[in-house]
Design a protein around this motif. Structure first.
Motif, short mmCIF file in Angstrom:
data_model
loop_
_atom_site.label_atom_id
_atom_site.label_comp_id
_atom_site.label_asym_id
_atom_site.label_seq_id
_atom_site.Cartn_x
_atom_site.Cartn_y
_atom_site.Cartn_z
N TYR A 1 0.96 -1.44 -0.08
CA TYR A 1 0.23 0.14 -0.40
C TYR A 1 0.68 1.75 -0.27
O TYR A 1 2.09 1.66 0.35
CB TYR A 1 -1.12 -0.22 1.01
N ARG B 1 1.06 9.04 1.61
CA ARG B 1 1.92 9.96 1.26
C ARG B 1 2.78 9.91 3.57
O ARG B 1 2.38 10.09 4.16
CB ARG B 1 1.33 11.49 1.55
N THR B 2 4.34 10.27 3.46
CA THR B 2 5.01 10.54 4.40
C THR B 2 6.46 10.92 4.44
O THR B 2 6.61 11.54 3.27
CB THR B 2 4.64 9.14 5.10
N GLY C 1 16.94 3.62 10.52
CA GLY C 1 17.28 3.84 11.78
C GLY C 1 17.57 1.89 12.46
O GLY C 1 18.38 1.63 12.56
N ASP C 2 16.60 1.14 11.62
CA ASP C 2 16.78 -0.34 11.96
C ASP C 2 17.54 -1.42 10.88
O ASP C 2 17.67 -2.23 10.86
CB ASP C 2 15.50 -1.20 12.75
N TRP D 1 4.77 0.30 1.29
CA TRP D 1 5.10 -0.50 2.42
C TRP D 1 4.03 -1.62 2.18
O TRP D 1 3.71 -2.31 1.05
CB TRP D 1 3.92 0.01 3.66
N ASN E 1 4.25 -4.00 6.78
CA ASN E 1 4.29 -2.35 7.58
C ASN E 1 5.87 -1.49 7.12
O ASN E 1 6.39 -0.77 7.72
CB ASN E 1 3.58 -2.02 8.73
N ASP F 1 1.34 8.34 9.78
CA ASP F 1 1.00 8.14 8.80
C ASP F 1 0.37 6.58 8.51
O ASP F 1 -0.26 5.82 9.39
CB ASP F 1 2.02 7.98 8.09
N HIS F 2 0.06 6.40 6.93
CA HIS F 2 -0.40 5.19 6.87
C HIS F 2 -0.43 4.00 6.78
O HIS F 2 -0.74 3.06 8.16
CB HIS F 2 -0.88 4.88 5.43
N ALA F 3 0.89 4.04 7.42
CA ALA F 3 1.49 2.79 8.30
C ALA F 3 1.24 2.50 10.06
O ALA F 3 1.45 1.68 10.66
CB ALA F 3 3.07 2.68 7.25
N ARG G 1 -1.98 1.59 10.51
CA ARG G 1 -2.30 -0.32 10.48
C ARG G 1 -1.75 -0.37 11.77
O ARG G 1 -2.46 -1.42 11.98
CB ARG G 1 -1.97 -0.21 9.13
N ILE G 2 -0.33 -0.48 11.86
CA ILE G 2 0.05 -0.61 13.47
C ILE G 2 -0.75 -0.48 14.33
O ILE G 2 -0.79 -0.99 15.22
CB ILE G 2 1.70 -0.06 12.90
N LYS H 1 -3.86 -3.25 15.14
CA LYS H 1 -3.26 -3.75 15.19
C LYS H 1 -3.06 -4.41 16.53
O LYS H 1 -3.29 -4.58 17.44
CB LYS H 1 -2.36 -4.40 14.51
N ILE I 1 2.16 7.11 19.40
CA ILE I 1 3.03 7.56 19.61
C ILE I 1 4.09 6.07 18.87
O ILE I 1 4.86 6.21 18.39
CB ILE I 1 4.34 8.11 21.02
N ALA J 1 6.31 2.15 12.97
CA ALA J 1 6.42 2.93 11.49
C ALA J 1 7.02 3.09 11.64
O ALA J 1 8.23 3.09 9.76
CB ALA J 1 5.39 3.02 10.91
N HIS J 2 8.44 4.39 11.23
CA HIS J 2 9.46 5.27 11.42
C HIS J 2 10.69 4.38 11.55
O HIS J 2 11.95 5.16 11.64
CB HIS J 2 9.49 6.53 11.53
N ARG J 3 10.42 3.16 11.53
CA ARG J 3 11.51 1.61 12.70
C ARG J 3 12.94 2.14 13.53
O ARG J 3 13.79 2.22 13.42
CB ARG J 3 12.15 1.60 10.83
#
Lengths: 253, 173
Positions: A140, A143-144, A165-166, A198, A203, B84-86, B89-90, B93, B129, B135-137
């Motif tokens: 999917y 925007r981000t 970061g990971d 993603w 995700n 955001d979208h990710a 979703r997270i 869940k 948060i 999501a942003h790893r």
């Protein structure tokens, strides 16, 4: 059954060692490795004898790459070659299809083909003309802003990656000006505004179409906090942050 | 990149202003000193930090409106990833997992309790948060509210509190 050691060969436009860009070769070999590991998932660290997929060498004067795979990956080598010969990728796991689709995209862009190990004596050649459906439900977009370190900018066709970061690697696409700007921020941490894609199961982002780059001001994290402290002045003096946050997040009147 | 919750951000900036001064509250002074230790560790490891957008919002909203543009500008040294979208979703869940665990631990109360939990402000902000950090790893998420964040994150990201003042645990060999 495929052998543990075999050759991958690039043919077509500029497919000679002195004309190949290392970033292009890296992208192809990396995607091939991803496809194999998606088909036969193994823990690379559990292999005592070496990497799951090793580059043994490049045959002199040609774009032939000698590859060695762990024994447990041999079936995956056959599976990929068979799928290419039969032009049938539906049975492969989605990450493998995505990896092969990425290879196809790169080959198409370069005007090249990739000769894989044969399967049942039939030649397996991956070309840029192959169409692989990954399925809309498996990824999917949206925007981000993604933040990470810029890597592998430049090369033959101006590519960039963002290392999150990971360690997640996100391929960055964009117009020439964007890629050029990323090139001037090579190895820097930046934010990239754009449309990301993603994996719907994990995700995890794998691609972003960039339309703006955010560059951090110079200085380390200590400087970042200093700027914050200077702007805030006495505002937070004697405030217990834990109490402040608790009060904000409480439903009590 | 390391994710910081609102409380850590505030203790961190207080530590840059403190320079030997005390607030008169020994507990607060200790937390500020521990935030200073955290910044030292992040600095020596060359780490940059992200402030998930809802945490940045919580930080800025306490300032008068006329000061807010300057405060936003002062956050430029931090990444501020969006919900955001990710992340949505997270969060969905993780919220489901959390609700299910609440139901499992409160047999007989069922959905009414789930709805009540879901309506609570702490859950909405905390969940966003946590989801943004995942999501942003981010490598880790630092918060003053380790227990709640750990429960919400379901093990998908390491949740850690302030280090002890002289404790070198983060990136030391």
């Amino acid at each position: 059954m495929a052998a543990n050691t075999f050759e991958l060969r690039l043919t077509g436009h500029n497919a000679s060692p002195e004309r190949l860009d290392v970033t292009d070769v890296y992208a192809i070999l990396k995607a091939y490795r991803e496809a194999l590991l998606a088909i036969c998932p193994i823990d690379s660290n559990a292999i005592p004898t070496g990497p799951a997929v090793a580059l043994l060498g490049i045959t002199k004067g040609s774009a032939k790459f000698r590859i060695h795979v762990a024994r447990r990956l041999r079936p995956a080598v056959s599976t990929v070659s068979r799928a290419v010969i039969q032009d049938d990728f539906d049975g492969l796991p989605a990450p493998a299809r995505r990896a092969i689709r990425s290879m196809v995209s790169d080959l198409k862009e370069a005007g090249q083909n990739l000769v894989l190990p044969p399967y049942r004596r039939k030649s397996a050649v991956l070309t840029g003309a192959v169409v692989i459906e990954v399925g809309e439900a498996e990824s999917y977009s949206g925007r981000t802003t993604l933040y990470g370190r810029v890597n592998l900018t430049g090369g033959g066709r101006g590519r960039a990656e963002l290392i999150l970061g990971d360690g997640t690697v996100v391929r960055v696409t964009g117009d020439r000006a964007i890629i050029k700007q990323l090139g001037s921020n090579l190895y820097d941490e930046v934010g990239i505004d754009g449309i990301a894609r993603w994996d719907a199961n994990t995700n995890v982002p794998d691609r972003i179409e960039a339309d703006r780059i955010q560059v951090f001001p110079s200085g380390d994290i200590g400087h970042a906090f200093d700027r914050l402290a200077e702007a805030a002045g006495q505002h937070w003096d004697s405030v217990d942050a834990a109490e402040y946050v608790r009060a904000l997040r409480s439903d009590d009147e | 990149m390391i994710a910081l919750d609102t409380g850590i951000l505030i203790y961190g900036l207080q530590s840059r202003r403190a320079s030997g001064k005390t607030s008169g509250d020994a507990g607060l002074d200790a937390r500020i000193a521990r935030a200073s230790a955290l910044i030292d560790e992040l600095q020596s490891a060359g780490k940059r930090c992200m402030i998930p957008a809802p945490a940045a919002w919580e930080y800025v909203l306490d300032f008068p409106m006329e000061e807010q543009p300057k405060i936003w500008t002062s956050l430029a040294g931090f990444a501020i990833p969006p919900f955001d979208h990710a992340a949505a979703r997270i969060a969905a869940k993780l919220a489901r997992k959390y609700f299910d665990s609440v139901v499992a631990s409160q047999k007989g109360h069922g959905k009414r309790d789930v709805k009540r939990q879901g309506a609570r402000s702490f859950l909405r902000v905390d969940m966003q948060i946590v989801a943004i950090a995942i999501a942003h790893r981010a490598e880790k998420l630092y918060t003053v509210d380790v227990d709640d964040f750990t429960a919400l994150s379901a093990g998908d990201i390491p949740v850690v509190g302030l280090p002890q003042e002289h404790q070198k645990t983060l990136f030391s060999d």
